[in-house]
Design a protein around this motif. Sequence first.
Motif, mmCIF file in Angstrom:
data_model
loop_
_atom_site.group_PDB
_atom_site.id
_atom_site.type_symbol
_atom_site.label_atom_id
_atom_site.label_comp_id
_atom_site.label_asym_id
_atom_site.label_seq_id
_atom_site.Cartn_x
_atom_site.Cartn_y
_atom_site.Cartn_z
ATOM 1 N N ILE A 32 -21.011 14.131 -0.741
ATOM 2 C CA ILE A 32 -21.895 14.090 -1.920
ATOM 3 C C ILE A 32 -23.177 14.854 -1.646
ATOM 4 O O ILE A 32 -23.650 15.636 -2.464
ATOM 5 C CB ILE A 32 -22.198 12.619 -2.314
ATOM 6 N N PHE A 33 -23.714 14.691 -0.444
ATOM 7 C CA PHE A 33 -24.947 15.390 -0.088
ATOM 8 C C PHE A 33 -24.752 16.895 -0.201
ATOM 9 O O PHE A 33 -25.546 17.588 -0.828
ATOM 10 C CB PHE A 33 -25.364 15.012 1.337
ATOM 11 N N TYR A 34 -23.646 17.410 0.375
ATOM 12 C CA TYR A 34 -23.456 18.852 0.346
ATOM 13 C C TYR A 34 -23.145 19.357 -1.046
ATOM 14 O O TYR A 34 -23.568 20.439 -1.443
ATOM 15 C CB TYR A 34 -22.391 19.282 1.364
ATOM 16 N N LEU A 35 -22.386 18.556 -1.823
ATOM 17 C CA LEU A 35 -22.096 18.972 -3.202
ATOM 18 C C LEU A 35 -23.396 19.111 -3.981
ATOM 19 O O LEU A 35 -23.652 20.110 -4.640
ATOM 20 C CB LEU A 35 -21.185 17.947 -3.881
ATOM 21 N N ASN A 36 -24.252 18.093 -3.887
ATOM 22 C CA ASN A 36 -25.531 18.142 -4.607
ATOM 23 C C ASN A 36 -26.375 19.306 -4.135
ATOM 24 O O ASN A 36 -27.023 19.984 -4.903
ATOM 25 C CB ASN A 36 -26.316 16.841 -4.389
ATOM 26 N N HIS A 37 -26.336 19.517 -2.825
ATOM 27 C CA HIS A 37 -27.134 20.577 -2.243
ATOM 28 C C HIS A 37 -26.705 21.929 -2.771
ATOM 29 O O HIS A 37 -27.525 22.741 -3.146
ATOM 30 C CB HIS A 37 -26.961 20.538 -0.733
ATOM 31 N N ASP A 38 -25.396 22.145 -2.835
ATOM 32 C CA ASP A 38 -24.895 23.412 -3.352
ATOM 33 C C ASP A 38 -25.314 23.605 -4.796
ATOM 34 O O ASP A 38 -25.596 24.710 -5.230
ATOM 35 C CB ASP A 38 -23.361 23.444 -3.244
ATOM 36 N N GLU A 47 -23.403 31.741 -5.906
ATOM 37 C CA GLU A 47 -24.251 32.554 -5.036
ATOM 38 C C GLU A 47 -25.469 31.738 -4.629
ATOM 39 O O GLU A 47 -26.076 31.075 -5.451
ATOM 40 C CB GLU A 47 -24.723 33.807 -5.788
ATOM 41 N N LYS A 48 -25.810 31.859 -3.371
ATOM 42 C CA LYS A 48 -27.014 31.162 -2.901
ATOM 43 C C LYS A 48 -28.252 31.771 -3.549
ATOM 44 O O LYS A 48 -28.360 32.987 -3.661
ATOM 45 C CB LYS A 48 -27.147 31.293 -1.378
ATOM 46 N N GLN A 49 -29.154 30.901 -4.007
ATOM 47 C CA GLN A 49 -30.396 31.386 -4.598
ATOM 48 C C GLN A 49 -31.553 31.019 -3.682
ATOM 49 O O GLN A 49 -31.674 29.881 -3.263
ATOM 50 C CB GLN A 49 -30.623 30.697 -5.953
ATOM 51 N N TYR A 50 -32.357 31.970 -3.380
ATOM 52 C CA TYR A 50 -33.533 31.677 -2.580
ATOM 53 C C TYR A 50 -34.774 32.045 -3.380
ATOM 54 O O TYR A 50 -34.795 33.052 -4.069
ATOM 55 C CB TYR A 50 -33.514 32.463 -1.266
ATOM 56 N N THR A 51 -35.783 31.208 -3.298
ATOM 57 C CA THR A 51 -37.044 31.548 -3.938
ATOM 58 C C THR A 51 -37.769 32.523 -3.034
ATOM 59 O O THR A 51 -37.999 32.241 -1.866
ATOM 60 C CB THR A 51 -37.911 30.297 -4.109
ATOM 61 N N THR A 52 -38.080 33.688 -3.569
ATOM 62 C CA THR A 52 -38.773 34.667 -2.744
ATOM 63 C C THR A 52 -40.171 34.882 -3.289
ATOM 64 O O THR A 52 -40.387 34.860 -4.493
ATOM 65 C CB THR A 52 -38.019 36.008 -2.737
ATOM 66 N N PHE A 53 -41.100 35.021 -2.397
ATOM 67 C CA PHE A 53 -42.467 35.286 -2.809
ATOM 68 C C PHE A 53 -42.819 36.696 -2.381
ATOM 69 O O PHE A 53 -43.382 36.924 -1.325
ATOM 70 C CB PHE A 53 -43.419 34.258 -2.184
ATOM 71 N N SER A 54 -42.410 37.648 -3.205
ATOM 72 C CA SER A 54 -42.633 39.037 -2.829
ATOM 73 C C SER A 54 -44.013 39.499 -3.279
ATOM 74 O O SER A 54 -44.462 40.553 -2.896
ATOM 75 C CB SER A 54 -41.561 39.922 -3.455
#
Length: 154
Positions: A32-38, A47-54
């Motif tokens: 459950i933890f990994y499902l929620n995390h994904d 696709e993995k989303q990362y917050t970028t501070f460019s």
Amino acid sequence: MSEQNKFWKSSRRIYRFLIVVCVLALVSGIVIFYLNHDDIDSDENGEKQYTTFSDDDPNRIENGIHVRTGLTDAPGLQETVANCTSCHSAKLVMQNRMSAERWHATIRWMQETQNLWPLGANEAIIVNYLTTNYPPKNKGRRETLVGVDWYELK
Ligand code: HEC
């Protein structure tokens, strides 16, 4: 089978049952933890989303606009950003289209009542920037009458 033997057999069964329950709880917890995390950091395609501070340059200009404040890029921009955007939004500055005279009066008012510091030579630069880039618009409402010799109605 003796009574004692029977007792040990059933307690072993209970013990095994408890271990299975614990392992199941642990495994489902992890799943459950990994499902929620994904869910949180993946978009709908997984696709993995990362917050970028460019935006590491606070004075980035795009299409002639100072991105951080929204002010127009023109001579006097840096003086205006440095002196006029730390207490309130630059929007408050932009939306007030005034004549040079009224800008000086507004600046004086902020200095007298809002702790605005003395601007020195920057005041002329800032007021010139404001009247050039945010000139007064034609008003739909007439200006307040001045110099009228009012009289008391009897
Ligand atoms: C030390 C803080 C401070 C600085 C720096 C500052 N102001 Fe202000 N200013 C204020 C405060 C406080 C108000 C009142 C805000 C409100 O009414 O919500 C205000 C109001 C205003 C208003 C609205 C006036 C009105 O009649 O409604 C304008 C326009 C303005 N500031 C422009 C500027 C400009 C241009 C500069 C740069 C020269 C500047 N401010 C720098 C504190 C500051």
